[in-house]
Design a protein around this motif. Structure first.
Motif: not given
Length: 80
Positions: A50-54, A57-66
């Motif tokens: 669960t921690l790894c998936e979270a 997800d945080i990294e993917l959100c960072r990429i989307v925002r960038a």
């Protein structure tokens, strides 16, 4: 997501001698202590996943925002 607050602790010397029993009974995070200070945490496999998936997800959100202000490119499905 489950909270990562350890509910139990175990001395590192106990961990060396009772590893199998400690792991078998650890259904929650367990702090591993050396000289009464936490040096590691035992985390159940499900919580680790669960921690790894979270984190992913945080990294993917960072990429989307960038990339959100980059120009859009029109693509036809047939061209893929």
């Amino acid at each position: 997501m489950e909270t990562l607050t350890p509910q139990d602790s175990v001395d590192i010397e106990d961990l060396k001698t009772r590893l199998e029993a400690i792991v078998a009974s650890a259904d929650h995070p367990v702090a591993v202590l050396q000289d009464s200070k936490p040096v590691a945490f035992l985390v159940p496999a499900g919580l680790w996943e669960t921690l790894c998936e979270a984190l992913e997800d945080i990294e993917l959100c960072r990429i989307v925002r960038a990339r959100q202000n980059e120009p859009m490119v029109a693509v036809k499905v047939s061209e893929l």
